[in-house]
Scaffold this motif. Structure first.
Motif, PDB file in Angstrom:
ATOM      1  N   ALA A  30     -97.984 -74.731 -12.353  1.00 32.56           N
ATOM      2  CA  ALA A  30     -98.204 -73.595 -11.455  1.00 32.56           C
ATOM      3  C   ALA A  30     -98.090 -74.012  -9.993  1.00 32.56           C
ATOM      4  O   ALA A  30     -97.556 -73.274  -9.159  1.00 32.56           O
ATOM      5  CB  ALA A  30     -99.578 -72.977 -11.720  1.00 32.56           C
ATOM      6  N   SER A  31     -98.610 -75.227  -9.680  1.00 33.96           N
ATOM      7  CA  SER A  31     -98.560 -75.677  -8.284  1.00 33.96           C
ATOM      8  C   SER A  31     -97.138 -75.951  -7.839  1.00 33.96           C
ATOM      9  O   SER A  31     -96.811 -75.842  -6.665  1.00 33.96           O
ATOM     10  CB  SER A  31     -99.415 -76.945  -8.130  1.00 33.96           C
ATOM     11  N   ARG A  32     -96.275 -76.310  -8.805  1.00 34.29           N
ATOM     12  CA  ARG A  32     -94.890 -76.589  -8.460  1.00 34.29           C
ATOM     13  C   ARG A  32     -94.039 -75.326  -8.425  1.00 34.29           C
ATOM     14  O   ARG A  32     -92.965 -75.313  -7.847  1.00 34.29           O
ATOM     15  CB  ARG A  32     -94.299 -77.570  -9.483  1.00 34.29           C
ATOM     16  N   ALA A  33     -94.520 -74.286  -9.136  1.00 26.05           N
ATOM     17  CA  ALA A  33     -93.732 -73.057  -9.236  1.00 26.05           C
ATOM     18  C   ALA A  33     -93.722 -72.321  -7.906  1.00 26.05           C
ATOM     19  O   ALA A  33     -94.695 -72.335  -7.154  1.00 26.05           O
ATOM     20  CB  ALA A  33     -94.305 -72.156 -10.317  1.00 26.05           C
ATOM     21  N   GLU A  34     -92.643 -71.674  -7.635  1.00 23.50           N
ATOM     22  CA  GLU A  34     -92.529 -70.883  -6.410  1.00 23.50           C
ATOM     23  C   GLU A  34     -93.311 -69.586  -6.575  1.00 23.50           C
ATOM     24  O   GLU A  34     -93.173 -68.893  -7.582  1.00 23.50           O
ATOM     25  CB  GLU A  34     -91.066 -70.570  -6.139  1.00 23.50           C
ATOM     26  N   VAL A  35     -94.163 -69.287  -5.620  1.00 21.44           N
ATOM     27  CA  VAL A  35     -94.922 -68.045  -5.661  1.00 21.44           C
ATOM     28  C   VAL A  35     -93.953 -66.875  -5.473  1.00 21.44           C
ATOM     29  O   VAL A  35     -93.176 -66.864  -4.521  1.00 21.44           O
ATOM     30  CB  VAL A  35     -95.990 -68.012  -4.554  1.00 21.44           C
ATOM     31  N   PRO A  36     -93.960 -65.906  -6.402  1.00 19.78           N
ATOM     32  CA  PRO A  36     -93.004 -64.805  -6.279  1.00 19.78           C
ATOM     33  C   PRO A  36     -93.258 -63.995  -5.017  1.00 19.78           C
ATOM     34  O   PRO A  36     -94.388 -63.902  -4.537  1.00 19.78           O
ATOM     35  CB  PRO A  36     -93.268 -63.960  -7.535  1.00 19.78           C
ATOM     36  N   PRO A  37     -92.214 -63.426  -4.444  1.00 19.28           N
ATOM     37  CA  PRO A  37     -92.399 -62.611  -3.237  1.00 19.28           C
ATOM     38  C   PRO A  37     -93.174 -61.348  -3.568  1.00 19.28           C
ATOM     39  O   PRO A  37     -93.296 -60.960  -4.729  1.00 19.28           O
ATOM     40  CB  PRO A  37     -90.963 -62.282  -2.827  1.00 19.28           C
ATOM     41  N   VAL A  38     -93.715 -60.727  -2.540  1.00 24.16           N
ATOM     42  CA  VAL A  38     -94.410 -59.465  -2.739  1.00 24.16           C
ATOM     43  C   VAL A  38     -93.450 -58.454  -3.352  1.00 24.16           C
ATOM     44  O   VAL A  38     -92.272 -58.394  -2.993  1.00 24.16           O
ATOM     45  CB  VAL A  38     -94.955 -58.937  -1.397  1.00 24.16           C
ATOM     46  N   ASP A  39     -93.946 -57.690  -4.309  1.00 21.89           N
ATOM     47  CA  ASP A  39     -93.135 -56.677  -4.984  1.00 21.89           C
ATOM     48  C   ASP A  39     -92.427 -55.817  -3.940  1.00 21.89           C
ATOM     49  O   ASP A  39     -93.047 -55.341  -2.986  1.00 21.89           O
ATOM     50  CB  ASP A  39     -94.057 -55.803  -5.847  1.00 21.89           C
ATOM     51  N   PRO A  40     -91.112 -55.598  -4.096  1.00 22.36           N
ATOM     52  CA  PRO A  40     -90.376 -54.803  -3.101  1.00 22.36           C
ATOM     53  C   PRO A  40     -90.891 -53.374  -2.972  1.00 22.36           C
ATOM     54  O   PRO A  40     -90.623 -52.715  -1.972  1.00 22.36           O
ATOM     55  CB  PRO A  40     -88.932 -54.838  -3.632  1.00 22.36           C
ATOM     56  N   ARG A  41     -91.627 -52.899  -3.969  1.00 20.67           N
ATOM     57  CA  ARG A  41     -92.215 -51.564  -3.889  1.00 20.67           C
ATOM     58  C   ARG A  41     -93.482 -51.558  -3.048  1.00 20.67           C
ATOM     59  O   ARG A  41     -94.037 -50.506  -2.756  1.00 20.67           O
ATOM     60  CB  ARG A  41     -92.537 -51.052  -5.300  1.00 20.67           C
ATOM     61  N   SER A  42     -93.964 -52.737  -2.692  1.00 17.43           N
ATOM     62  CA  SER A  42     -95.260 -52.864  -2.024  1.00 17.43           C
ATOM     63  C   SER A  42     -95.116 -53.053  -0.522  1.00 17.43           C
ATOM     64  O   SER A  42     -94.118 -53.573  -0.031  1.00 17.43           O
ATOM     65  CB  SER A  42     -96.019 -54.055  -2.614  1.00 17.43           C
ATOM     66  N   GLN A  43     -96.118 -52.597   0.188  1.00 16.20           N
ATOM     67  CA  GLN A  43     -96.244 -52.897   1.608  1.00 16.20           C
ATOM     68  C   GLN A  43     -97.708 -53.209   1.889  1.00 16.20           C
ATOM     69  O   GLN A  43     -98.596 -52.817   1.119  1.00 16.20           O
ATOM     70  CB  GLN A  43     -95.772 -51.722   2.478  1.00 16.20           C
ATOM     71  N   THR A  74    -107.464 -54.585 -13.475  1.00 13.88           N
ATOM     72  CA  THR A  74    -106.014 -54.475 -13.623  1.00 13.88           C
ATOM     73  C   THR A  74    -105.358 -55.417 -12.612  1.00 13.88           C
ATOM     74  O   THR A  74    -105.443 -55.190 -11.409  1.00 13.88           O
ATOM     75  CB  THR A  74    -105.539 -53.030 -13.391  1.00 13.88           C
ATOM     76  N   SER A  75    -104.730 -56.452 -13.091  1.00 17.57           N
ATOM     77  CA  SER A  75    -104.258 -57.513 -12.201  1.00 17.57           C
ATOM     78  C   SER A  75    -103.134 -57.072 -11.279  1.00 17.57           C
ATOM     79  O   SER A  75    -103.016 -57.568 -10.160  1.00 17.57           O
ATOM     80  CB  SER A  75    -103.790 -58.718 -13.026  1.00 17.57           C
ATOM     81  N   ALA A  76    -102.279 -56.163 -11.752  1.00 24.28           N
ATOM     82  CA  ALA A  76    -101.105 -55.751 -10.985  1.00 24.28           C
ATOM     83  C   ALA A  76    -100.933 -54.241 -11.079  1.00 24.28           C
ATOM     84  O   ALA A  76    -100.069 -53.753 -11.813  1.00 24.28           O
ATOM     85  CB  ALA A  76     -99.871 -56.469 -11.501  1.00 24.28           C
ATOM     86  N   PRO A  77    -101.715 -53.473 -10.336  1.00 20.92           N
ATOM     87  CA  PRO A  77    -101.667 -52.008 -10.469  1.00 20.92           C
ATOM     88  C   PRO A  77    -100.296 -51.393 -10.247  1.00 20.92           C
ATOM     89  O   PRO A  77     -99.931 -50.443 -10.936  1.00 20.92           O
ATOM     90  CB  PRO A  77    -102.671 -51.540  -9.410  1.00 20.92           C
ATOM     91  N   ILE A  78     -99.523 -51.898  -9.293  1.00 20.87           N
ATOM     92  CA  ILE A  78     -98.206 -51.303  -9.021  1.00 20.87           C
ATOM     93  C   ILE A  78     -97.312 -51.411 -10.251  1.00 20.87           C
ATOM     94  O   ILE A  78     -96.636 -50.450 -10.638  1.00 20.87           O
ATOM     95  CB  ILE A  78     -97.556 -51.962  -7.796  1.00 20.87           C
ATOM     96  N   ILE A  79     -97.345 -52.561 -10.899  1.00 19.99           N
ATOM     97  CA  ILE A  79     -96.559 -52.743 -12.125  1.00 19.99           C
ATOM     98  C   ILE A  79     -97.161 -51.923 -13.259  1.00 19.99           C
ATOM     99  O   ILE A  79     -96.450 -51.249 -14.012  1.00 19.99           O
ATOM    100  CB  ILE A  79     -96.498 -54.229 -12.507  1.00 19.99           C
ATOM    101  N   ASP A  80     -98.468 -51.975 -13.369  1.00 19.21           N
ATOM    102  CA  ASP A  80     -99.163 -51.292 -14.468  1.00 19.21           C
ATOM    103  C   ASP A  80     -98.916 -49.786 -14.461  1.00 19.21           C
ATOM    104  O   ASP A  80     -98.750 -49.169 -15.513  1.00 19.21           O
ATOM    105  CB  ASP A  80    -100.661 -51.581 -14.358  1.00 19.21           C
ATOM    106  N   PHE A  81     -98.875 -49.185 -13.271  1.00 20.88           N
ATOM    107  CA  PHE A  81     -98.712 -47.731 -13.144  1.00 20.88           C
ATOM    108  C   PHE A  81     -97.252 -47.277 -13.166  1.00 20.88           C
ATOM    109  O   PHE A  81     -96.984 -46.079 -13.124  1.00 20.88           O
ATOM    110  CB  PHE A  81     -99.354 -47.242 -11.845  1.00 20.88           C
ATOM    111  N   GLN A  82     -96.296 -48.210 -13.209  1.00 23.49           N
ATOM    112  CA  GLN A  82     -94.908 -47.822 -13.022  1.00 23.49           C
ATOM    113  C   GLN A  82     -94.400 -46.775 -14.026  1.00 23.49           C
ATOM    114  O   GLN A  82     -93.661 -45.860 -13.630  1.00 23.49           O
ATOM    115  CB  GLN A  82     -93.995 -49.049 -13.043  1.00 23.49           C
ATOM    116  N   PRO A  83     -94.777 -46.852 -15.312  1.00 22.20           N
ATOM    117  CA  PRO A  83     -94.327 -45.790 -16.232  1.00 22.20           C
ATOM    118  C   PRO A  83     -94.767 -44.398 -15.792  1.00 22.20           C
ATOM    119  O   PRO A  83     -93.999 -43.431 -15.897  1.00 22.20           O
ATOM    120  CB  PRO A  83     -94.961 -46.182 -17.567  1.00 22.20           C
ATOM    121  N   LEU A  84     -95.988 -44.285 -15.276  1.00 20.81           N
ATOM    122  CA  LEU A  84     -96.487 -42.999 -14.802  1.00 20.81           C
ATOM    123  C   LEU A  84     -95.820 -42.607 -13.487  1.00 20.81           C
ATOM    124  O   LEU A  84     -95.452 -41.435 -13.286  1.00 20.81           O
ATOM    125  CB  LEU A  84     -98.006 -43.060 -14.617  1.00 20.81           C
ATOM    126  N   VAL A  85     -95.641 -43.568 -12.591  1.00 18.83           N
ATOM    127  CA  VAL A  85     -94.986 -43.280 -11.312  1.00 18.83           C
ATOM    128  C   VAL A  85     -93.569 -42.771 -11.544  1.00 18.83           C
ATOM    129  O   VAL A  85     -93.105 -41.841 -10.867  1.00 18.83           O
ATOM    130  CB  VAL A  85     -94.977 -44.529 -10.413  1.00 18.83           C
TER     131      VAL A  85
END
Length: 331
Positions: A53-66, A95-106
């Motif tokens: 995990a420490s070597r992995a690149e942290v993913p960028p903020v979700d493009p849907r997010s601000q 809910t660890s990732a609400p933007i992803i979790d809600f996407q089917p409803l959105v």
């Protein structure tokens, strides 16, 4: 011929007790040795995953997010859709990732509404916070995020614990909220919400890296099966980031007091509320509690759906259709 054998030595009671003690000691030592091996293996697994995990690149903020500034910290929000009416969506506890979790409803709502998903502190890409996770603090922070977006009229929609926070939210900001929609939302008086959790044990597990291990092995919420690999990886990162974090554990520790404080609270009588709840829920009195909440306002309705607690994963179309019907009947 008569053969004579040497007599066997007599075993005294004291000798028997000593043998039993020796036997139990050997069993205990073998058990401890086995446990030590298991612990070494587990810690080794944790260390391996932590190094990865420490070597992995942290993913960028979700493009849907601000990110918006609240109380000097960053809170993540997502805005999708161009409709005239705005829906503000709040997640259930943990809910660890609400933007992803809600996407089917959105996806179902965005053609007709502007949909704003709020990731409160400790959720998604939002910062954590040292402030106690009382309902009052959470409500104030979410409202500050909504204000920063310049939104002054909106439908408040929430999953699970958001239903409890919505009682305080709508009482304080009734002039802004035009309706409340609950997705298997929490209600005052629901059973088993007075339990205390082993917070320190969870904190130790987090510090040892076990949440990262679980994130890698288990993935996240049960909507993951429909995600592409990049989003699954993003979800695993957010699970590892947010599960059992200090903010998460603080909110968990306040669940019982927040539920206790909500006893006797109702939504404003003139606020329309639409509640979606799991049909034949295993929670005792679940339907009756929601029926009572719907009956407590001038325009309240309960819609029972066949599914599990995350109704927005599998019943998004039904939620969107019933919302459109309900709002149409108010006009």
């Amino acid at each position: 011929m008569l053969r004579r054998y040497p007599a066997l030595p007599r075993i005294s009671d004291a000798d028997e007790d000593e043998d039993e003690k020796l036997m139990f000691r050997n069993i205990a030592l073998r058990g401890l040795a086995s446990l030590s091996v298991v612990l070494v293996v587990l810690v080794s697994i944790v260390l391996v995953f932590n190094v990865r995990a420490s070597r992995a690149e942290v993913p960028p903020v979700d493009p849907r997010s601000q990110l918006v500034s609240v109380d000097g910290k960053n809170m993540s929000v997502s805005i999708q859709g161009q409709g005239e009416q705005t829906i503000v969506l709040l997640p259930g506890f943990g809910t660890s990732a609400p933007i992803i979790d809600f996407q089917p409803l959105v996806d179902e709502l965005a053609p007709d509404y502007r949909v704003v998903v709020i990731e409160p502190f400790g959720y998604g890409y939002s910062d954590g916070t040292d402030k106690d996770r009382t309902a009052d603090n959470i409500v104030e922070e979410v409202h500050a995020a909504v204000q920063s977006l310049g939104i002054d009229q909106y439908i408040l929609m929430g999953h699970s614990i958001a239903g409890l926070y919505a009682l305080d939210y709508t009482a304080k900001y009734r002039d802004e909220v035009t309706a409340f929609v609950g997705i298997d939302s929490s209600v005052p008086g629901q059973p088993n919400m007075d339990k205390k959790f082993p917070i320190e044990a969870f904190r130790i597990a987090k510090n040892l890296g076990f949440s990262e291990v679980l994130a890698q092995i288990q993935g996240n919420e049960d909507s993951e099966q429909s995600l592409d690999e990049a989003t699954k990886e993003e979800m695993r990162y957010l699970v590892a980031k947010n599960n059992f974090s200090d903010t998460y554990l603080n909110e968990m520790d306040h669940l019982s007091s927040n539920f206790a404080a909500a006893i006797g609270k109702t939504f404003p009588a003139d606020l329309p509320i639409l509640l979606f709840a799991v049909q034949n829920s295993k929670v005792q009195g679940w339907t009756e509690l929601h029926e009572g909440q719907a009956a407590s306002v001038d325009h309240g309705e309960l819609v029972l759906l066949d599914g599990d607690h995350y109704l927005h994963h599998t019943k998004s179309k039904e939620i969107a259709e019933n919302l459109e019907r309900f709002l149409g009947e108010l006009n």
